[in-house]
Design an enzyme around this catalytic site. Structure first.
Site, mmCIF file in Angstrom:
data_model
loop_
_atom_site.group_PDB
_atom_site.id
_atom_site.type_symbol
_atom_site.label_atom_id
_atom_site.label_comp_id
_atom_site.label_asym_id
_atom_site.label_seq_id
_atom_site.Cartn_x
_atom_site.Cartn_y
_atom_site.Cartn_z
ATOM 1 N N LYS A 1 19.444 13.180 -43.879
ATOM 2 C CA LYS A 1 19.321 14.629 -43.789
ATOM 3 C C LYS A 1 20.551 15.212 -43.102
ATOM 4 O O LYS A 1 20.936 14.754 -42.022
ATOM 5 C CB LYS A 1 18.075 15.024 -43.004
ATOM 6 C CG LYS A 1 17.908 16.542 -42.825
ATOM 7 C CD LYS A 1 16.773 16.878 -41.869
ATOM 8 C CE LYS A 1 16.673 18.379 -41.635
ATOM 9 N NZ LYS A 1 15.647 18.726 -40.625
ATOM 10 N N ASP B 1 8.297 23.363 -32.828
ATOM 11 C CA ASP B 1 8.316 23.443 -34.295
ATOM 12 C C ASP B 1 8.220 22.032 -34.876
ATOM 13 O O ASP B 1 9.227 21.372 -35.137
ATOM 14 C CB ASP B 1 9.600 24.131 -34.775
ATOM 15 C CG ASP B 1 9.590 24.352 -36.287
ATOM 16 O OD1 ASP B 1 8.523 24.165 -36.906
ATOM 17 O OD2 ASP B 1 10.643 24.696 -36.845
#
Length: 473
Positions: free
Chosen positions: A333, A456
């Site tokens: 990523k 988050d």
């Protein structure tokens, strides 16, 4: 020979339907492969010559003319010294979608240098030295190792009747029995970890597999894989407990494609710490490089598989790019500079938290490496992390959920893909005896995230239905 003078034209609907029927591809896939063909056909005359093909291979073509010549000859099915789109599509289809039999046949013919239907030990040695040359001299910068002893051992494993040559039947039986042995030719050492069973038929690329023809992505992936190969090979496996300075260490490697324009600078952050983490996760070094390093391209080519990283889109608001390794074990990523800085900052706490749990314990992402690539030609900088793929499973994952414990805008809509909290309503998962340990680990991980003021996060859930067959994706 003189190249055709016809100008590149759009494939007609009639041609698309014929190709779809013959190659068993979707219209979209054919159009994607046609775009790759057109990228290789630099002068737009409807065919690819040796020079264009070599250029498209990047440093694979520049640094080793034999490999480029062999691949070109295999694609040029009529021997006209030009590759038409039909020939290109046929070969690419075999390498990315073909049956195990078709792909092994392609590889065998590729390496049967004199075309007599057999591979001799001499031919085998030339091939492996050529592959090593691609790996070692192209970007890594080391010398070609002596391979005769290793080749002799591998050759004996395939020369079943001991007549000094390998027939296609020998090659097929040996590869189907142990494809890791052929893949190991992309590695410099033998490893018990590499000899685990692998189904040749499973090594198929997707329409989003990054391959030559898409120059920007291809070059990025080559730099990424080569950087990982060099970084991992340049670091000894670390079993000792990391010290304070280890968390701030950074190793830098110059990557150069020799005569090609492919150049970059590769940075490996906290290498001994991530080596220690990989060891804790049960990841062997050579398995890691076989999945992510440059070795995987040449190693898989030996079993007729044109595999590379697979890029897929993201519904992330960050715009990050995601790549799977060819074997789906790892997720790569891209991240921002700020995210890189934050991971470096919390790495000591992350390491300590992981070490307090068992290998299967934490449900947090299992970070295996943190890297940076600076591409010289474009002055582009990429930061990225490598993680274990949560959904790497022998079972087909029919449904995937991203659960946050909230109902506000938490639905995937009608588009499918990864579902969210509202899509999970009405479902229950019975954990049985594992429930207590599972909830305990969630509490531990959430407490850790809370201590770092991270809010988050979500729980990824994959569901496999035992009464449903796999479906195409």
């Amino acid at each position: 020979p003189k190249k055709p003078t016809r100008v590149r034209s759009r494939i007609s609907n009639e041609e698309l339907l014929k190709l779809q029927h013959r190659c068993n591809l979707s219209i979209k896939e054919i159009q994607q492969f046609n775009a790759q063909f057109e990228a290789l056909d630099v002068d737009g005359d409807g065919a690819i010559d040796q020079k264009e093909f070599t250029k498209g291979l990047g440093f694979f073509g520049v640094k080793d003319s034999l490999l480029s010549q062999l691949l070109f000859k295999a694609f040029d099915r009529t021997g006209a010294k030009l590759i038409t789109f039909d020939e290109f599509l046929t070969s690419i289809t075999i390498l990315t979608r073909g049956s195990a039999e078709d792909r092994l046949s392609f590889a065998f013919k590729l390496f049967d240098l004199d075309g007599d239907g057999f591979i001799t030990e001499g031919e085998f040695t030339i091939i492996v030295q050529s592959l090593y040359k691609v790996i070692d001299e192209s970007l890594i910068g080391t010398s070609v190792p002596r391979v005769e002893e290793f080749v002799a051992k591998v050759f004996q494993g395939f020369d079943l009747d001991g007549d000094g040559k390998i027939s296609f039947e020998d090659y097929r039986e040996g590869a189907m029995r142990n494809p890791r042995l052929l893949q190991a030719l992309g590695q410099h050492q033998e490893s018990d970890g590499m000899m685990k069973q692998l189904n040749v038929a499973d090594l198929q690329a997707s329409p989003n597999t990054v391959m030559f023809g898409n120059e920007e992505q291809w070059n990025f992936v080559l730099l990424l894989m080569t950087g990982i190969s060099r970084a991992v090979s340049g670091n000894e496996k670390s079993d000792r407990e990391p010290k304070g300075e280890d968390f701030n260490e950074r190793k830098i490697y110059e990557l150069s494609g020799g005569q090609s324009s492919l150049q970059g600078v590769f940075s490996d952050y906290a290498p001994s710490v991530f080596s220690n983490l990989r060891g804790h996760f049960g990841i062997q070094t050579q398995d890691y490089t076989l999945s992510l390093g440059i070795e995987q391209i040449v190693g898989n080519l030996m079993i007729g598989s044109l595999t590379s990283f697979t890029q897929f889109g993201s519904n992330s608001k960050s715009g990050a790019l995601f790549y799977f390794s060819y074997d789906m074990k790892y997720l790569v990523k891209t991240i921002s500079y700020e995210e890189k800085q934050f991971l470096v900052k919390i790495l000591p706490e992350y390491w300590l938290h992981v070490m307090r749990t068992s290998v299967e314990g934490t449900l947090l992402p299992k970070f295996c490496g943190l890297y940076k690539i600076s591409v010289v030609s474009s002055s582009t900088v990429y930061y990225f992390v490598v993680m274990e793929n949560v959904f790497n499973s022998p079972h087909f994952i029919h449904e995937k959920y991203d659960l946050k414990g909230s109902t506000v805008n938490r639905t995937s809509g009608s588009g499918g893909g990864v579902k969210k909290d509202l899509d999970f309503r009405g479902k229950k998962i019975h954990l049985g005896p594992a429930r207590h340990d599972f909830l305990h680990q969630i509490r531990m991980d959430v407490k850790f995230l809370e201590s770092l003021q991270i809010m988050d996060y979500s729980l990824l859930v994959g569901i496999h239905y035992t009464d449903k067959p796999p479906v195409s994706t």
